[in-house]
Design a protein around this motif. Structure first.
Motif, short mmCIF file in Angstrom:
data_model
loop_
_atom_site.label_atom_id
_atom_site.label_comp_id
_atom_site.label_asym_id
_atom_site.label_seq_id
_atom_site.Cartn_x
_atom_site.Cartn_y
_atom_site.Cartn_z
N LEU A 67 71.55 -20.13 52.98
CA LEU A 67 71.62 -20.72 52.27
C LEU A 67 70.13 -21.17 51.76
N ARG A 68 69.60 -20.56 52.53
CA ARG A 68 68.14 -21.25 52.24
C ARG A 68 67.42 -20.79 51.25
N GLY A 69 67.12 -20.06 51.19
CA GLY A 69 66.90 -19.31 50.12
C GLY A 69 67.25 -19.54 48.52
N ARG A 70 68.61 -19.86 48.20
CA ARG A 70 69.13 -20.11 46.63
C ARG A 70 68.68 -21.91 46.68
N ILE A 71 68.80 -22.62 47.68
CA ILE A 71 67.97 -24.23 47.37
C ILE A 71 66.79 -24.80 47.51
N ASP A 72 66.28 -24.49 49.01
CA ASP A 72 64.49 -25.20 48.47
C ASP A 72 64.04 -24.14 49.90
N GLY A 73 64.32 -23.64 50.32
CA GLY A 73 63.01 -22.88 50.94
C GLY A 73 63.54 -22.85 52.30
N ASN A 74 63.90 -24.06 53.02
CA ASN A 74 63.85 -24.30 54.71
C ASN A 74 65.21 -25.10 55.19
N ASP A 75 65.03 -24.28 55.96
CA ASP A 75 66.67 -24.57 57.18
C ASP A 75 67.06 -25.48 57.40
N VAL A 76 67.41 -27.19 56.24
CA VAL A 76 67.59 -27.64 56.99
C VAL A 76 68.69 -28.02 57.12
N TYR A 77 69.82 -27.07 56.77
CA TYR A 77 70.85 -27.20 56.70
C TYR A 77 72.21 -26.87 58.19
N SER A 78 71.40 -26.08 58.60
CA SER A 78 72.25 -25.24 60.35
C SER A 78 71.84 -26.17 61.39
N PRO A 79 70.46 -26.99 61.20
CA PRO A 79 70.17 -27.61 62.29
C PRO A 79 71.59 -28.66 62.64
#
Length: 185
Positions: A67-79
């Protein structure tokens, strides 16, 4: 069910995913179908049409990393525990825009942790009809805001833009959150 089996379910935390309930976690597609907005589910709002500039106004993802490319460019969700997610662009009655994102964080504590992260980072504006422990927003220029909310194990973000004022954006946010909340069981 025997007492021993019941205790096993209780201690292993399996009551929601087996042990007589018959339910299992939703796939990304099933999760997306559950939370996807139908046209006019929020009055006057429809899914943004497919176009050269918006080839995919709706999509589902396994986890937050995709999802990161669609929202904010960094992966804060998976962790923080995002398992599956849904992303949808909608257009309002006066050409306002809402990007709605729903995420399954498996456990209420995980969804609350994601919400707490956003609250510490940039969300401090009240959302009409919701307490600060369930939904907050951050405003940006030109009548828009980003809304963060969580209900049970689900976490939501709304990016609203193109409104005449913050009051109109807040009223729309409440309508979208009301629908998300009603779909959360």
């Amino acid at each position: 069910m025997t007492i021993r089996a019941a205790l096993a379910c209780l201690f292993l935390g399996l009551s929601a995913s087996g042990c007589g309930s018959g339910s299992s976690p939703l796939s990304a597609t099933e999760f997306g179908n559950k939370y996807k907005f139908t046209d006019n589910e929020v009055p006057g709002w429809t899914q943004t049409p497919v176009s050269a500039t918006e080839p995919s106004p709706y999509n589902v993802y396994d986890g937050g990393a995709a999802l990161r490319g669609r929202i904010d460019g960094n992966d804060v969700y998976s962790p923080r525990g995002c398992r599956v997610s849904m992303y949808q662009d909608l257009t309002g009655p006066s050409q306002e825009i809402c990007t709605a994102t729903a995420m399954d964080f498996v456990a209420a504590d995980n969804a609350n942790g994601m919400f707490a992260y956003r609250q510490l980072k940039d969300a401090s504006v009240a959302v009409p009809g919701y307490g600060a422990s369930d939904a907050l927003a951050s405003t940006f220029a030109l009548g828009g805001e980003t809304v963060y909310a969580h209900f049970k194990a689900s976490y939501f973000e709304l990016s609203l833009s193109g409104f005449d004022d913050d009051t109109s954006a807040g009223a729309a946010a409440k309508q979208f959150l009301d629908v998300f909340k009603s779909k959360t069981n």
